[in-house]
Design an enzyme around this catalytic site. Structure first.
Site, PDB file in Angstrom:
ATOM      1  N   GLN A   1      46.539  38.611 114.414  1.00  0.00           N
ATOM      2  CA  GLN A   1      45.604  39.453 113.674  1.00  0.00           C
ATOM      3  C   GLN A   1      46.153  39.898 112.327  1.00  0.00           C
ATOM      4  O   GLN A   1      45.397  40.381 111.484  1.00  0.00           O
ATOM      5  CB  GLN A   1      45.235  40.689 114.510  1.00  0.00           C
ATOM      6  CG  GLN A   1      44.620  40.379 115.859  1.00  0.00           C
ATOM      7  CD  GLN A   1      43.337  39.584 115.749  1.00  0.00           C
ATOM      8  OE1 GLN A   1      42.612  39.667 114.757  1.00  0.00           O
ATOM      9  NE2 GLN A   1      43.041  38.799 116.771  1.00  0.00           N
TER      10      GLN A   1
ATOM     11  N   LYS B   1      42.339  31.689 113.397  1.00  0.00           N
ATOM     12  CA  LYS B   1      42.068  33.062 112.965  1.00  0.00           C
ATOM     13  C   LYS B   1      42.349  33.244 111.479  1.00  0.00           C
ATOM     14  O   LYS B   1      41.929  34.237 110.878  1.00  0.00           O
ATOM     15  CB  LYS B   1      42.895  34.046 113.797  1.00  0.00           C
ATOM     16  CG  LYS B   1      42.446  34.166 115.246  1.00  0.00           C
ATOM     17  CD  LYS B   1      43.296  35.173 116.003  1.00  0.00           C
ATOM     18  CE  LYS B   1      42.743  35.474 117.382  1.00  0.00           C
ATOM     19  NZ  LYS B   1      42.736  34.325 118.289  1.00  0.00           N
TER      20      LYS B   1
ATOM     21  N   HIS C   1      48.263  41.236 124.032  1.00  0.00           N
ATOM     22  CA  HIS C   1      47.383  40.168 124.479  1.00  0.00           C
ATOM     23  C   HIS C   1      48.055  39.448 125.642  1.00  0.00           C
ATOM     24  O   HIS C   1      49.283  39.401 125.742  1.00  0.00           O
ATOM     25  CB  HIS C   1      47.159  39.201 123.305  1.00  0.00           C
ATOM     26  CG  HIS C   1      46.122  38.163 123.506  1.00  0.00           C
ATOM     27  ND1 HIS C   1      46.336  37.023 124.264  1.00  0.00           N
ATOM     28  CD2 HIS C   1      44.844  38.061 123.040  1.00  0.00           C
ATOM     29  CE1 HIS C   1      45.252  36.274 124.249  1.00  0.00           C
ATOM     30  NE2 HIS C   1      44.324  36.873 123.517  1.00  0.00           N
TER      31      HIS C   1
ATOM     32  N   ASP D   1      53.724  38.954 117.495  1.00  0.00           N
ATOM     33  CA  ASP D   1      52.460  38.226 117.605  1.00  0.00           C
ATOM     34  C   ASP D   1      51.654  38.573 116.357  1.00  0.00           C
ATOM     35  O   ASP D   1      51.134  39.676 116.231  1.00  0.00           O
ATOM     36  CB  ASP D   1      51.738  38.658 118.881  1.00  0.00           C
ATOM     37  CG  ASP D   1      50.314  38.129 118.978  1.00  0.00           C
ATOM     38  OD1 ASP D   1      49.867  37.415 118.057  1.00  0.00           O
ATOM     39  OD2 ASP D   1      49.632  38.459 119.966  1.00  0.00           O
TER      40      ASP D   1
ATOM     41  N   CYS E   1      41.262  39.695 126.600  1.00  0.00           N
ATOM     42  CA  CYS E   1      42.573  39.195 127.048  1.00  0.00           C
ATOM     43  C   CYS E   1      43.631  40.293 126.957  1.00  0.00           C
ATOM     44  O   CYS E   1      44.778  40.051 126.549  1.00  0.00           O
ATOM     45  CB  CYS E   1      43.005  37.978 126.252  1.00  0.00           C
ATOM     46  SG  CYS E   1      41.975  36.525 126.538  1.00  0.00           S
TER      47      CYS E   1
END
Length: 409
Positions: free
Chosen positions: A207, A230, A127, A204, A367
């Site tokens: 998700q 999220k 991202h 990261d 992104c």
């Protein structure tokens, strides 16, 4: 579909989310959870109470309500630490989102550690939030950025990573789960490879946090970032986890109130982590609501969420595979995210037509423009599932795709 997935299809789960209805009360088929998740009523109520009947500042007031709110704020920090199995709540820094978390690491750790000639390893599927901050700090320090390629099915190629890493690499920054392809990183192997050359590993986890059991010790990473919105919580709050010894050595990211020990015009000394990195009045109501979101997800079981969303993604891939005009992207075992392109139909056109069918997908570059260039497409259509998704969402999506095919001939 698995028993775990069937459990989450019960009406009381979807009924917890008031945003999943249209203004006239019809079902809204929301397939954009990878962008932001809808909020259960428990989170909405927690936010409302924190902003209303319970509201007060934290850490400063001597009155009873301020003390209670401070206890609630710090209880949220402890709950997040428990949720990701951190060693201590002092390893949890509240930030505005994962983007700020990564910027904090880049500016504070990177700004104090990186030197000219050092190298940073990213991957092709990152991202923008895990690319741009590293480019900015590389420009400041003279460090260089390398990019790990992907396997044919869209995973970060850890075999290639092993051959590319050198003792000059100080940091490896990778997505735990791709926001475009849904591919899941073998994070422990990535940690072993990074640490094998003396580099730190940042993951990261935007998700991954909403759909996976997290254990910082088992992952063996050094930094972990994710966003609250999220994870079925509010916007405006995120989490940076970092090893306590790293936080202790990092300089402040911003200056102001709350992050100090003592201030004088001659010299200022700083508070220990995590307060050192939380300048100013924090996101009080958001932290309280994030606590409620973590409780909600934990009660359902992240392992069941992963099974539920992966099963829906597999079902959708099977149905899309039957359409000659559709090209599927990413691995077969994607984690609740399915990206695809339709021949002769721009994803924005598809998204517009689907909206008329009360189906919401994401259309664009997500992104991740370097990944789009690698895939040879300007954009993709992306359907991403949440704990509230079920087969009716797939049925509505396929109905809209078939209508699109008729329109475009």
């Amino acid at each position: 579909m698995s028993e775990a997935a069937t459990l989450l299809r019960q009406p009381d789960v979807r009924g917890d989310f008031p945003g999943l209805l249209t203004p006239d009360g019809a079902p809204w088929h929301y397939l954009d959870t990878a962008a932001t998740a809808h909020k259960p009523q428990a989170v909405i109520d927690a936010m409302s109470h924190a902003l209303g009947r319970d509201y007060a500042t934290v850490h400063r007031g001597v009155y009873a309500r301020s003390a209670r709110m401070t206890l609630g704020f710090e209880a949220a920090r402890r709950r997040v630490a428990e949720f990701i199995r951190a060693r201590s709540a002092s390893e949890i820094v509240f930030v505005r989102g994962a983007t700020e978390a990564i910027n904090l690491v880049a500016a504070s750790w990177g700004g104090s550690v990186l030197q000219a000639g050092d190298r940073i390893m990213l991957s092709m599927l990152e991202h923008h939030s895990n690319i741009v901050p590293w480019q900015m700090i590389a420009e400041r320090t003279g460090a260089h950025i390398d990019v790990c390629p992907l396997t044919e099915d869209g995973r970060i190629d850890l075999d290639a990573l092993e051959t590319m890493l050198t003792p000059q690499h100080r940091l490896v920054a990778l997505a735990h789960v791709s926001n475009v392809l849904g591919s899941v990183l073998d994070a422990r192997r990535a940690a072993d490879l990074a640490h094998g050359v003396g580099a730190k590993l940042l993951l990261d986890g935007c998700q991954a946090a909403p759909r996976m059991v997290l254990d910082m010790a088992a992952l063996d990473c050094d930094f972990y970032a994710f966003s609250g919105h999220k994870l079925y919580g509010p916007t405006g709050i995120g989490v940076l986890w970092a090893r306590e010894e790293l936080l202790d050595a990092m300089p402040p990211y911003q200056g102001g109130g709350a992050m100090i020990d003592r201030v004088s015009f001659a010299r200022t000394t700083y508070a220990p982590p995590p307060q050192r990195f939380e300048a100013g009045t924090p996101m009080i109501a958001e932290a309280i609501a994030l606590h409620a979101a973590v409780d909600y997800v934990a009660a359902l079981g992240p392992d069941k969420l992963f099974a539920h969303e992966a099963a829906l993604a597999s079902q959708l891939r099977d149905q899309l595979r039957g359409l000659n005009s559709v090209r599927l992207l990413g691995p077969e075992d994607s984690a609740g995210i399915v990206s695809f392109v339709m021949e002769g139909v721009h994803p924005h056109d598809l998204g517009t037509i689907l909206d008329e069918e009360n189906v919401a997908i994401r259309a664009g570059h997500h992104c991740a423009q370097p990944l789009m260039e690698h895939l040879g497409v300007p954009a993709t259509a992306r359907a991403s599932f949440g704990l509230y998704s079920d087969e009716s969402d797939i049925t509505a999506l396929m109905r809209g795709i078939e209508r699109t095919q008729r329109i475009f001939g």
